[in-house]
Scaffold this active site. Structure first.
Site, short mmCIF file in Angstrom:
data_model
loop_
_atom_site.label_atom_id
_atom_site.label_comp_id
_atom_site.label_asym_id
_atom_site.label_seq_id
_atom_site.Cartn_x
_atom_site.Cartn_y
_atom_site.Cartn_z
N LYS A 253 -11.26 -31.64 96.88
CA LYS A 253 -11.48 -32.32 95.52
C LYS A 253 -10.08 -32.05 94.86
CE LYS A 253 -12.06 -31.85 91.75
NZ LYS A 253 -11.55 -32.49 90.20
N CYS B 141 2.22 -21.84 87.64
CA CYS B 141 1.20 -20.65 87.51
C CYS B 141 2.43 -19.32 87.48
CB CYS B 141 0.13 -20.57 88.49
SG CYS B 141 0.97 -20.60 90.39
N GLU C 9 -6.85 -18.54 92.85
CA GLU C 9 -5.52 -18.34 92.15
C GLU C 9 -5.65 -18.96 90.67
OE1 GLU C 9 -2.22 -18.85 90.34
OE2 GLU C 9 -1.76 -20.17 92.09
N GLU D 54 -2.29 -18.27 77.91
CA GLU D 54 -1.49 -19.02 78.75
C GLU D 54 -1.34 -20.55 78.22
OE1 GLU D 54 -1.28 -20.25 83.52
OE2 GLU D 54 -3.05 -20.38 82.50
#
Length: 494
Positions: free
Chosen positions: A187, A297, A263, A398
């Site tokens: 997906k 990331c 992750e 973040e």
């Protein structure tokens, strides 16, 4: 069969199920935009619950059929052929990736597409050379037994991918999954569906059995993402993306006690000591902050600089930041857009919050002054702040944009405490010409990956992953086998 090689306004991106491209059974679709121009470049067919169920069933049938009966060497031959076909069609993949992300062509050509092929080739090598375990055990009656291990595929793997490096991070999961004998239902992010769909053409071209690789398009809740993670015939879920989304997926995975590999987010620190080579530090950290418009990331949003070199470092980072700007997509100084208008607005909200929290804007802090229809995309300025508290919102949460706060420090123990004072634990970078200090501070970081005098230098055989809010598990090289296989110990009394 629709091809995704040359994105155009009339493109329709289809689901790929059981070796065939098909529309969503409920007739739903959603627009696909080029972030650099803001223009719609196609429609994406949204998978229904029935479509996702069909994809999972196709993956199960392939696992129980021809794919499941193949030898390791037969699988490796096919997977290596996938790598070669990606390389042969690299221009097609490059066009699709740039259209979806708006990122600099040079970045995608140097990183995204080659790594997509390398992920298949590397994991084919790993599974070919991975040794098993064997132990001779003494038995109570004075005899012996042989204990040895057998690795078996885990089953049907749900692969849920992010939008920042769509092909690279998708193949990072699909490569080892297939090498270990699993089948997958992918997906991709709704923002970047094209390269996942295009990979279906590659699978057919090399003769991959139907159902081994499937792609369903859609969103999260109430759409393909939820349908996939809720399907009880999915044996494990691997996901890269936001921490909050990972928490929701983990709740779904708890039903049936299914394995997960995550992750997730990061708020990564860079530490610059006074004895660092500032040329190296500024070059490395400017990439760590601004590459892919901060949508990495592993990117750095917190920078701690030892006080004697603090002012010089800030001045150099300002200069580096101002060297990145929108322009021709092939220009080395081109700073691409953010992925969407929604994400741009989120990042700009943090830019405003930084000022409210007392930041001095060294450079940037808003949107670039652009004119003309070609600049209707989702651009923001690369931004550097000083004057922020370590506890300020923009130094804790973040942002996922091209920005960083720079804070001075005086002592080694002080900066270790600052860097580790975060719920995230993905990566860090240390900059010092004193290698004793480099080793010492790197070992003290509560992260999964720590670089010394470099950033984003990756050996695909090494363990990759984070701790805390940054994820669960490790992938890469033999470490991927721990997630993508089930280990059986066989004990034979001799």
């Amino acid at each position: 069969m629709t091809s995704y090689a040359s994105p155009a306004v009339t493109d329709t991106v289809l689901n790929f199920i059981d070796g065939t491209y098909r529309e969503g059974s409920e007739g739903k679709s959603f627009p696909n935009f080029n972030p650099a121009t803001g223009e719609q470049i196609g429609l994406v067919q949204e998978a229904s619950a029935d479509d996702v169920a069909d994809a999972v069933a196709a993956a199960r049938n392939a696992l129980n059929g021809r794919w499941g009966s193949m030898t390791t060497s037969e699988r490796v031959k096919l997977i290596t052929a996938v790598a070669a076909e990606i390389e042969r069609r690299s221009d097609d993949f490059l066009a699709a990736e740039v259209a979806d992300t708006g990122k600099p062509r040079a970045v995608a050509a140097h990183i995204d597409i080659p790594r997509g092929a390398a992920n298949f080739r590397m994991f084919a090598d790993v599974i070919s050379t991975m040794p098993g375990e064997s132990f001779i055990t003494d038995t109570p009656d004075g005899g012996q037994a042989n204990n040895y291990t057998v690795r078996k595929p885990k089953g049907v793997i749900a692969v849920i991918c992010p939008w920042n490096f769509p092909l690279l991070l998708m193949t990072w999961k699909v490569g080892p999954a297939l090498a270990c004998g699993n089948t997958v239902v992918v997906k991709p992010s709704e923002e970047t569906p094209r390269t996942a769909a295009l990979l279906g053409e590659v699978m057919n071209a090399v003769g991959m059995p139907d159902g081994v690789y499937n792609v369903v398009h859609g969103f999260g809740p109430g759409s393909a993402g939820e349908f996939l993670t809720s399907n009880s015939d999915v044996d494990a879920i691997t996901f890269t993306g936001e921490t909050r989304t990972g928490e929701k997926i983990m709740q779904k995975a708890a039903v049936g006690v299914r394995d997960v590999s995550f992750e997730l987010g990061g708020k990564n620190a860079g530490i610059v000591f006074a004895d660092a080579d500032l040329n190296k530090a500024v070059e490395g950290l400017s990439r760590a902050v601004f590459m892919n418009t901060g949508q990495v990331c592993l990117g750095t949003e917190r920078v701690y600089v030892e006080r004697p070199v603090y002012e010089e470092f800030v001045a150099r980072m300002k200069e580096a930041a101002e060297g990145f700007k929108p322009g021709a997509i092939d220009d080395p100084a081109y700073l691409g857009p953010l992925i969407s208008a929604e994400h741009r607005d989120k990042v700009l909200g943090y830019y405003r919050r930084a000022v409210e929290e007392g930041a001095t804007v060294v450079t940037g802090g808003g949107t670039p002054e652009l004119s003309g229809p070609e600049w209707a995309g989702f651009f923001v300025q690369p931004t550097v702040w000083t004057g922020l508290s370590h506890d300020s919102t923009v130094m804790r949460e973040e942002i996922f944009g091209p920005c960083c706060g720079v804070i001075p420090f005086d002592e080694e123990d002080e900066v270790i405490a600052l860097a580790n004072d975060s719920p995230y634990g993905l990566c860090a970078s240390i900059w010092s010409e004193n290698m004793s200090r480099g080793h010492r501070v790197a070992a003290a970081m509560d992260v999964g990956v720590c670089w010394v005098n470099s950033w984003f230098l990756r050996d695909l055989r090494t363990a990759f992953g984070g701790s805390g809010h940054s994820g669960i598990g490790r992938e890469g090289g033999v470490h991927s086998l721990e997630f993508y296989t089930e280990l059986t110990n066989i004990c034979v009394k001799l």
